[in-house]
Every structure is written in structure tokens, then in C-alpha cells.
Scaffold this motif. Structure first.
Motif, mmCIF file in Angstrom:
data_model
loop_
_atom_site.group_PDB
_atom_site.id
_atom_site.type_symbol
_atom_site.label_atom_id
_atom_site.label_comp_id
_atom_site.label_asym_id
_atom_site.label_seq_id
_atom_site.Cartn_x
_atom_site.Cartn_y
_atom_site.Cartn_z
ATOM 1 N N VAL A 117 0.836 -1.143 0.008
ATOM 2 C CA VAL A 117 -0.040 -0.121 0.009
ATOM 3 C C VAL A 117 0.646 1.277 0.172
ATOM 4 N N GLU B 177 1.799 7.105 -6.493
ATOM 5 C CA GLU B 177 0.886 7.709 -7.153
ATOM 6 C C GLU B 177 0.623 9.423 -6.987
ATOM 7 N N ALA C 80 2.509 1.792 -3.311
ATOM 8 C CA ALA C 80 1.678 2.276 -4.559
ATOM 9 C C ALA C 80 1.150 3.597 -4.141
ATOM 10 N N ARG C 81 0.850 4.027 -2.998
ATOM 11 C CA ARG C 81 0.411 5.342 -2.656
ATOM 12 C C ARG C 81 1.588 6.499 -2.995
ATOM 13 N N ARG D 86 -10.288 -0.931 -0.875
ATOM 14 C CA ARG D 86 -9.441 -1.608 -1.734
ATOM 15 C C ARG D 86 -8.479 -0.720 -2.422
ATOM 16 N N LEU D 87 -6.931 -1.261 -2.310
ATOM 17 C CA LEU D 87 -5.872 -0.295 -2.818
ATOM 18 C C LEU D 87 -6.066 -0.223 -4.255
ATOM 19 N N VAL D 88 -6.503 1.047 -4.806
ATOM 20 C CA VAL D 88 -6.657 1.242 -6.526
ATOM 21 C C VAL D 88 -5.855 2.517 -6.640
ATOM 22 N N ALA E 58 -7.568 -4.235 1.364
ATOM 23 C CA ALA E 58 -6.873 -3.271 0.424
ATOM 24 C C ALA E 58 -6.059 -4.258 -0.610
ATOM 25 N N LEU F 60 -11.523 7.194 -5.255
ATOM 26 C CA LEU F 60 -10.820 6.217 -5.486
ATOM 27 C C LEU F 60 -9.641 6.157 -4.533
ATOM 28 N N ARG F 61 -9.081 7.111 -4.047
ATOM 29 C CA ARG F 61 -7.997 7.044 -2.998
ATOM 30 C C ARG F 61 -8.479 6.440 -1.582
ATOM 31 N N ARG F 62 -9.856 6.651 -1.548
ATOM 32 C CA ARG F 62 -10.546 6.322 -0.147
ATOM 33 C C ARG F 62 -11.196 4.808 -0.063
ATOM 34 N N LEU F 63 -10.949 4.270 -1.370
ATOM 35 C CA LEU F 63 -11.744 2.983 -1.219
ATOM 36 C C LEU F 63 -11.044 1.956 -0.292
#
Lengths: 541, 215
Positions: free
Chosen positions: A395, A402, A398-399, B151-153, B75, B146-149
Motif C-alpha cells: 500500500v 501515485e 503504491a500510494r 481496496r488499494l486502487v 486493500a 478512488l483514494r478512499r476505497l
């Protein structure tokens, strides 16, 4: 009370033992039991053991040779050096002979000084035989010539095993020679009649004065004449050689053949005469007259016991061999001890640390086993923490890479002039940046609005490489593309979509566009946002 | 053979034995008989001890740990779980008042990345295209959502074509899956015994020490 001493002479199979009190012989005994070894054993067995001094044994042996040699201090201090010097002077086989000797002036042997001495060799087996007969009794075996003392002149020894001539000078044996005629034993062998061994018996009778054996007497006379002739030749040879031979013809005859009456006549015929020093006559007073000559050798051995020792004494071959074995055994023990020490050293250097290491390893393994048991209780939780860690890392990774996309969109639309119509917005993440391409058109046929837009984009924090990639006029409008790069790290996620993109109208310039701070100066240059109606009118116009 | 030669041979054999000792399959020793086994085992002990401590720390706040673990697993799940992902995307699009449809999902090969450091470790990466239509504001809102899902997207690219009253857009999204800790996953397949949650049973496989050496 004078000291009680014993002296022994070994001559062939006969052993003569004399007891003395001081210089006086008090008793003598002749043992002839067919074996010198056994006779010596018997003779020594009778001697007192308590406080017994070493008994000197005078050895009469064929093949005995004496020669004067030069000796050095090294010879006095080292038996090996003396033997080397002796064998250098006497060309005999070292393996079959035993060597002894004496140093005439022992006190002169200091430093590099060289002094006179005598070396004497005798057959090794004879020496070994005597020592074997002595068994464990302390004896010192010396060659017969080395015991002679008390008469400076010519000594003629008529022994069973040898006939020998010795020249004494200054109390020392100066020259020595064994006669080729041999000892009386040779005569006894000659007296053997065909098919019988009666030679020794006939000889014994002749020595006792039995004269009926005419042929034996003739042989004896012939033998004595040979002996005296050889004696004469020897003495003359010595005299001519400059040896200190007394001018008189006195000869001290001793040994088992000294009492033969014919010896005196034989000597006289050659110009010699027999003489017994007065001292000897007195010393041997208590010895039977018939035994005196034969006991002289043993007597001299008794009174010279310890003289010129240890060089005058033959080395016991058995003791030498035992000593050699002992040395070898000691060397072997030393080698074993050295190996053991080496092993211990290696052990100390290598094995001990290794054992310590293994002990430490065992201890660590025990600890590991304990810790694993402790861990087993929480293994499931641990694996869950690992699971959490792995997924959290995904996580975070990836963050981190981004961009904050609402800010990117807000920047593209929010900085556009009111009159601009955006036809397309394309943004793609490239590493830690975002590449943005905007396709738009303006009704105004000038660059002013476009320049202002570009200026606002350049003023925004995080933008770079802002440029207009195409520009064209078309039906009173200008159509163009704007491209810029946006650093993702410059955007913060406190984006408020409603504040920036609150209406469907084109973006409104703002000092803070989508959370991206805008340079205040650039913002100041930006015309204030007109009312929404104006914007709509301008946009439609 | 003479004795001295035998002694020499014995010495040579002794020296050879000492030199060869580390290479004999008798101990965990290395050169000169010095065993590194103790140090290695001691390191394993420390590793196991650290692991035990880490687990014990997690147990000090079980509720928080369980929550974080559940969030992490949601996530980045073990499987793509596309249905749940679509549901989340649909909820985000609906909240932003966007019409949308999804493209075909596909795994992303590593060659798509500039360098391996840009790739999240221990993860499988998937990509899906989300075509939207609505307003620009809606696009902005859905990007934020999408940032707050749960799931990690992540978003790879954004394309927007404003039209007459309707904005059409295409968002290229990435989502992630991971096996996580294999032992933990394996434990999830077994009946629960002493795990933190009933659906997260522990692994009975005790660590050998080798498992921790990479820490």
C-alpha cells in the motif's frame, strides 16, 4: 688396620685371587674349573659384600696390544674422544675390540696441551666374558700390562694364554709386546699326544718340576728358548729404538710359568737373569713360594685398584649396550613426551577452542529450542504481523508513487481562461511525475489568453516544462495544445473538489488550485475571476 | 620403516588430520576447526526472539492489530476479487453521479515499469479501464473517491473529453493482490486454534531460524 683389598687375574680358564692388607698379600687362591667365567663367579662369590670396594680384575688375553699415544684434554674428558685417538693409533677392528688406557701426566692435560699416554686394546669377547662372570659384582677389568708397577725394567709374563714382554719406565708401561711363541696354553696343545688331550696334564707336571717326561721337558725347553730368544729380540729392538731399557739383563718373570726351573737357564744363556724386587718378595711373604709368581698379577691388581681409572678400565659391553638401550628408550620416551606435548599443545590451540565452540553451539541450540517453543505459542500472530507488514508495504509503495489526481485535474482545468474551451485532457503518470496534455480553443484571435494560461501554469508549484505544443487559427478561433509536467510530490491530498471544480464551467484561476499552491505574484497577474454569468457570456461569445 | 620415519609419518598424519578437520562432515565447523555454528545459531535465537517480541507487541493491542490486518487484507487481497472491486468502483461512480462501465481486467507485466524499485514488493498488479461519463466535477470526485476505497486502487492515466454538457472520460486503474505471509495464508486454510480471529488461525509450523535470517 690396613684396608682389605682383593685382586684377581684371569688367565685363560684360570682365575687367581689375592687378598691384601695394605701392601701385604695375605692369601691367594687359584681356581681352575674349566671356565674362566665360572671360576670368576666362584671367586667373587667368596668376597665380602659389605663395604666391598671395586675389585680390579687383570685380564691376560691373547691379541692384547699396547701402544703409547699422545692424549689431549679432550681425551681426558671424553671417553669417546679417547677411544677415537686410541683406535687411530691402533689399527684394529673397533667392533671386536675393547679399548682402555692411561694418561701418564694427567695433571698436564689442560687446554690444548698434549701429553703421553698409553692405549691398550683387548678382544671384546674376553672383556665381556669377564664382566659376565662378575655378574652384578662391581669389578673393573683392566689389561694386565696396566697393572704392572713397582719395578722399572723388563717384565716377562709367562701366562697360560700369552707370553708377554713389558718394559716399565717411571712406574708406567712404556712398551709391550705379546710373543709369537704364545702362552703356555699353546705349549700344552703342542704336548697333546696323538689321540689324547693330555697336554695340559703333562704341562702341569712339567711346571711342577716333574722331569721324567723327557719329550715334554724337551718341548718345554724348546718353548722357553723361543720365548727368551723373542724376549731378547724385543729388548734389543726397544734398546735400539731408544726405549729406556735398563743396561742390566734383569728380567722380572711372573705368571704361571715363572717357576719353571729351566727358565732361569734359558735366560742365562741369553745374558739375562731373573730378578724379583725385594718389595715383591716381602709383600708376597705369606703366599706359598710356588704360587708367588703366579699370584703377582692378582696382587698387582689388588694394590693398583682404582689407579688411572676410569680410562684404564675396559667398558662393560653389556653395560654399554644396556646404556645404549636405555638412551634409546629415553630418547623414545622423550619423543613420546614431545609428541604428547605437541598433541596437548595442538589440543590447546585447536581442539579446546573447538570444544568450547561446540559447547557454545550446544548452548545456543538449547536456547534456540527454548525460543522456538516460546515462539510456537505466538507463531500465528507473528505470521499475521508479517502478513500485515507485507501488505502495508504494498500500500505504501503504491500510494507513494501515485499522484494526487484530483489536484492534477484541478490544475489543468482551474488555470484555464474563462474563454477557453477544453476539448481534451489527457494525463499519464510517468514515474514520479504526471505528463498532462490539454487540447483547447479560444475565440479570441490573439495570444494574450494563451500566454496568461501558460504563465499561470508555470507559476503553479510542482509544474515544469510548460509549453504550447501546437497553435492554429481556424474559423476565427485559435486551437492549441498545452503540455506540462507535474511533480506528484507537490500535490497534497487536502483536495476540495467543490471549491475548485464547483461548476461545469471552465476552471477558475485560484491561488490554491486543487491543493497546489500558486505563486502569489503570478496569481496577482491573473485577472480576477469574473462573475459566473460573465464567464458564461464570455465563453459563449 | 625406521622409527623416525614412522614418527614423521605420524606427525604428517596428525597435521593433515587437523587441517582436514574443518572439512570433515562431522561438525558445523569451518577453517581451523573454528565452528561458526554457535554464532549462526545465536543469530537464529535472536531472530526468533525478535519475532516473538513482534508478535507479543501485536498482542498488546489486539483490537487495533486486528483492524489493521483486516484493512490491509481488504486493500491487498490474496485474490483479485473482481466482484468486490466492481462494487466499490460502482459505489464511487454513483456517489459522483457518473455513468460508467468497466473494461477487461488484465495483469500488468513488470516490463511496464521503468525499474523494479517502482514495483511494490511481493505484489501482483492488475489493470482495468474505467470509462465514465458525467461532469468534470464528477470525474474529480471519483478520482478522490478512488483514494478512499477500502481496496488499494491507483490511477495510471486520466483522459477527459468535455462535450456538450457531458464529459466523457477514461480512467486506467491498477489494483493489487498479494500472497502476504505464506504461513499466515496457509494458516487461513486450516481450522482456527489460537489465532487472533476465528477466521485467522495460527500456523503450527515453528520457525527453524532460517526463516528469520532475511530479516
Amino acid at each position: 688396620m690396613s684396608e682389605r683389598l682383593f685382586g684377581i687375574e684371569v688367565d685363560g680358564d684360570r682365575v687367581t685371587i689375592v687378598e691384601t692388607r695394605g701392601e701385604l698379600a695375605v692369601s691367594s687362591r687359584i681356581i681352575d674349573i674349566g671356565s674362566a667365567k665360572d671360576a670368576l663367579t666362584v671367586a667373587l662369590r667368596k668376597l665380602p659384600r659389605r663395604n666391598a670396594r671395586t675389585v680390579r680384575v687383570s685380564l691376560v688375553s691373547p691379541s692384547t696390544t699396547l701402544r703409547r699415544i699422545d692424549v689431549t684434554a679432550e681425551c681426558a674428558s671424553s671417553r669417546a674422544a679417547f677411544e677415537t685417538a686410541a683406535f687411530a693409533a691402533l689399527p684394529v677392528n673397533r667392533d671386536t675390540t675393547s679399548v682402555a688406557g692411561m694418561f701418564f701426566d694427567h695433571e698436564l692435560l689442560v687446554g690444548d696441551a698434549v701429553s703421553a699416554g698409553a692405549a691398550v686394546v683387548a678382544p671384546l669377547n674376553s672383556v665381556a666374558m669377564v664382566y659376565a662372570g662378575a655378574r652384578r659384582r662391581p669389578v673393573e677389568v683392566v689389561a694386565a700390562p696396566l697393572t704392572l708397577t713397582g719395578f722399572d725394567g723388563v717384565w716377562l709374563g709367562l701366562h697360560h694364554d700369552a707370553a708377554e714382554v713389558t718394559l716399565l719406565s717411571g712406574g708406567r708401561p712404556w712398551a709391550y709386546r705379546q710373543l709369537r711363541a704364545g702362552g703356555l696354553g699353546a705349549l700344552a696343545a703342542h704336548l697333546n699326544t696323538a689321540g689324547s688331550d693330555d697336554g695340559p696334564v703333562r704341562l702341569a707336571a712339567l711346571l711342577d718340576g716333574y722331569l721324567d717326561d723327557l719329550s715334554g721337558a724337551a718341548e718345554l725347553n724348546r718353548y722357553l728358548q723361543m720365548v727368551v730368544a723373542e724376549l731378547h729380540q724385543t729388548v734389543e729392538f726397544w734398546r735400539n729404538g731408544g726405549e729406556p731399557v735398563p743396561p742390566q739383563g734383569a728380567v722380572l718373570v711372573y705368571g704361571m710359568g715363572a717357576n719353571v726351573p729351566a727358565i732361569g737357564l734359558a735366560l742365562e744363556e741369553s745374558g739375562y737373569y731373573g730378578e724379583v724386587p725385594r718389595g715383591f718378595s716381602e709383600a708376597l711373604t705369606h703366599i706359598p713360594l710356588s704360587d708367588r709368581s703366579q699370584a703377582l698379577g692378582a696382587y698387582l691388581a689388588a694394590v693398583t685398584a682404582g689407579r688411572d681409572a676410569p680410562e684404564a678400565v675396559f667398558v662393560d659391553p653389556a653395560a654399554l649396550s644396556a646404556a645404549t638401550l636405555s638412551r634409546r628408550r629415553n630418547r623414545r620416551l622423550t619423543a613420546v613426551a614431545a609428541l604428547a606435548a605437541l598433541a596437548a599443545g595442538l589440543g590447546a590451540v585447536f581442539v579446546a577452542p573447538m570444544l568450547d565452540e561446540r559447547k557454545a553451539e550446544q548452548s545456543a541450540l538449547a536456547d534456540l529450542e527454548y525460543e522456538q517453543r516460546q515462539f510456537a505459542a505466538v507463531a500465528a500472530v507473528y505470521h499475521q504481523t508479517e502478513d500485515l507488514r507485507i501488505r502495508s508495504e504494498i500500500v505504501e509503495a503504491a500510494r507513494t508513487a501515485e499522484p494526487y489526481w484530483p489536484a492534477v485535474v484541478s490544475l489543468g482545468f482551474g488555470t484555464a481562461p474563462q474563454a477557453a474551451v477544453i476539448n481534451a485532457f489527457n494525463a499519464t503518470a510517468v514515474g514520479t511525475s504526471v505528463s498532462v496534455v490539454l487540447s483547447a480553443e479560444l475565440a479570441d484571435d490573439s495570444y494574450r489568453e494563451l500566454t496568461g494560461w501558460l504563465s499561470r501554469l508555470r507559476a503553479a508549484t510542482g509544474t515544469s516544462q510548460v509549453w504550447s505544443s501546437s497553435f492554429s487559427r481556424k474559423e476565427g478561433k485559435v486551437v492549441f495544445n498545452i503540455s506540462f509536467m507535474f511533480d506528484t510530490s507537490a500535490a497534497s491530498p487536502d483536495y476540495q473538489p467543490g471549491a475548485i471544480l464547483g461548476s461545469e464551467a471552465s476552471g477558475v484561476p485560484s491561488p490554491s488550485v486543487g491543493g497546489v499552491p500558486v505563486d502569489p505574484e503570478s496569481a496577482a497577474e491573473t485577472p480576477p475571476a469574473p462573475p459566473e454569468s460573465e464567464a458564461s457570456a464570455e465563453g459563449s461569445g | 620403516m625406521s622409527r623416525s620415519r614412522r614418527v614423521l609419518v605420524l606427525l604428517v598424519v596428525l597435521v593433515a588430520a587437523f587441517l582436514a578437520w574443518p572439512y570433515l562432515p562431522l561438525t558445523n565447523s569451518n577453517a581451523l576447526g573454528r565452528s561458526d555454528g554457535a554464532a549462526a545459531v545465536r543469530a537464529q535465537v535472536e531472530a526468533v526472539r525478535r519475532s516473538t517480541r513482534a508478535a507479543a507487541e501485536a498482542l498488546t493491542d489486539v483490537e487495533r492489530f486486528s483492524s489493521e490486518l483486516g484493512q490491509a487484507r481488504t486493500a491487498v487481497p490474496l485474490e483479485p476479487s473482481l466482484v468486490e472491486l466492481i462494487d466499490m468502483l460502482d459505489a464511487a461512480a454513483s456517489a459522483a453521479q457518473l455513468e460508467w462501465r468497466a473494461g477487461s481486467p488484465s495483469p500488468v507485466p513488470l516490463s511496464n515499469f521503468e525499474s523494479s524499485s517502482a514495483v511494490p514488493p511481493n505484489a501482483d498488479i492488475w489493470q482495468i479501464t474505467m470509462s465514465v461519463s458525467g461532469t468534470t466535477d464528477g470525474v474529480g470526485r471519483v478520482l478522490d473517491s478512488l483514494r478512499r476505497l477500502d481496496r488499494l486502487v491507483t490511477v495510471v492515466s486520466v483522459s477527459i473529453q468535455p462535450g456538450d454538457g457531458v464529459v466523457n472520460g477514461e480512467l486506467v486503474l491498477r489494483y493489487y493482490t498479494s500472497a502476504g505471509d505464506p504461513a499466515a495464508i496457509e494458516a487461513e486454510q486450516e481450522p482456527a486454534e489460537d489465532g487472533l480471529k476465528a477466521d485467522q488461525p495460527p500456523s503450527q509450523a515453528a520457525p527453524t531460524g532460517e526463516d528469520f535470517n532475511d530479516e
